[in-house]
Write an enzyme that holds these catalytic residues in place. Structure first.
Site, PDB file in Angstrom:
ATOM      1  N   LYS A  73       0.183  -7.760  -0.996  1.00 50.57           N
ATOM      2  CA  LYS A  73      -0.148  -6.240  -1.009  1.00 50.57           C
ATOM      3  C   LYS A  73      -1.349  -6.132  -0.128  1.00 50.57           C
ATOM      4  CE  LYS A  73       1.647  -4.714  -5.471  1.00 50.57           C
ATOM      5  NZ  LYS A  73       0.957  -4.167  -6.862  1.00 50.57           N
ATOM      6  N   ASP A 109       0.829   2.565  -7.592  1.00 50.17           N
ATOM      7  CA  ASP A 109       0.832   2.002  -8.728  1.00 50.17           C
ATOM      8  C   ASP A 109       0.119   2.991  -9.989  1.00 50.17           C
ATOM      9  OD1 ASP A 109       1.705  -0.546  -8.568  1.00 50.17           O
ATOM     10  OD2 ASP A 109       0.100  -1.411  -7.464  1.00 50.17           O
TER      11      ASP A 109
END
Length: 274
Positions: A73, A109
């Site tokens: 990420k 997210d």
């Protein structure tokens, strides 16, 4: 392989390991339901160089976009030419979209957390709500930004106080470090962002409190079961996964996912009872 323009759009999920990911199940079900000429596969580069090669393939037009999971990420964020506000806030990205040689980074997210809460705890108002976040890692950071934007105030409860303090400092106003479990007594929402079951005393929570776990295997974790046994509203990680996947699908394939009962699809895949 030809460029994606005018051809099958190829997307995927990138991680190491990635074989456990439900993303191919989700995205391929949407592609089939929508009659979309696309494919979605799992990529498992062994290291940073392998991930960089995948990004290069995206820049070359061979891949439309990818969802990114651990441990890539941060590298995904660093590889981008353009970064969304959500990704900039958390300094990581779980979505990369490739357009005309450019890499666009986003983080969904937080979107997933808000979606899950709306689905499974609709009575909870985040405006002025007190949220206790268990853990101070990347998952906490990603959720925190969306919760703050929704008007919540956050307390970070973490075994390593300094890590919680660092996260609170990065996020700024509206975030504090919890001294101990006493913070649970005023919590409207408790979110487990740890990869292990938290050892906390749920009897401290008021009966109106909502308890969420970002983990979805098992669907009802021991943490959620303890909350359910107390009569508290629970929110599972599968709802969050579906919520964040929608943003990734739109970024990769250029359209919203078709309306369908994705939860039932995933429950059947996992062998979970409805």
């Amino acid at each position: 392989m030809s460029r994606i323009t005018g051809a099958v759009k190829v997307g995927g999920v990138v991680g190491q390991p990635v074989s456990h990911s439900l993303s191919p199940v989700i995205h391929n079900a949407w592609l089939e339901a929508g009659g979309i000429d696309g494919a979605y596969v799992a990529f498992a580069p062994k290291d940073a160089d392998g991930f960089a090669a995948l990004v290069a393939a995206g820049r070359a037009g061979l891949i439309a976009g990818v969802n990114v999971t651990a441990p890539f990420k941060e590298q995904a964020f660093a590889s981008a030419d353009k970064v969304s506000k959500a990704a900039k806030l958390v300094s990581s990205a779980n979505i990369l979209a490739f357009h005309d040689g450019q890499v666009l980074a986003d983080s969904s997210d937080g979107v997933g957390v808000l979606y899950a809460l709306a689905e499974q705890a609709p009575a909870l108002s985040l405006n002025s709500a007190h949220v206790v976040m268990l853990g101070a890692g990347g998952a906490s950071r990603a959720a925190a930004g969306a919760l703050l934007q929704a008007g919540a105030r956050l307390s970070i409860l973490n075994r390593t106080r300094q890590r919680a303090a660092d996260l609170a400092a990065d996020l700024g106003a509206g975030v504090s470090v919890a001294e101990d479990e006493g913070v649970l007594e005023t919590a409207d929402l408790v979110i487990n962002a740890l990869s292990v079951p938290p050892q906390i005393d749920l009897s401290r929570l008021k009966i109106q409190a909502v308890v969420m776990d970002m983990t979805y295997r098992p669907l009802v974790t021991p943490f959620l079961q303890a909350a359910r046994d107390r009569g508290l509203t629970i929110v599972d990680g599968l709802a969050m996964l579906i919520g964040q996947a929608g943003a990734g699908f739109e970024a990769i394939y250029g359209q919203k996912p078709p309306v369908m009962d994705m939860r039932s699809v995933l429950m059947a895949h996992l062998g979970e009872a409805q």
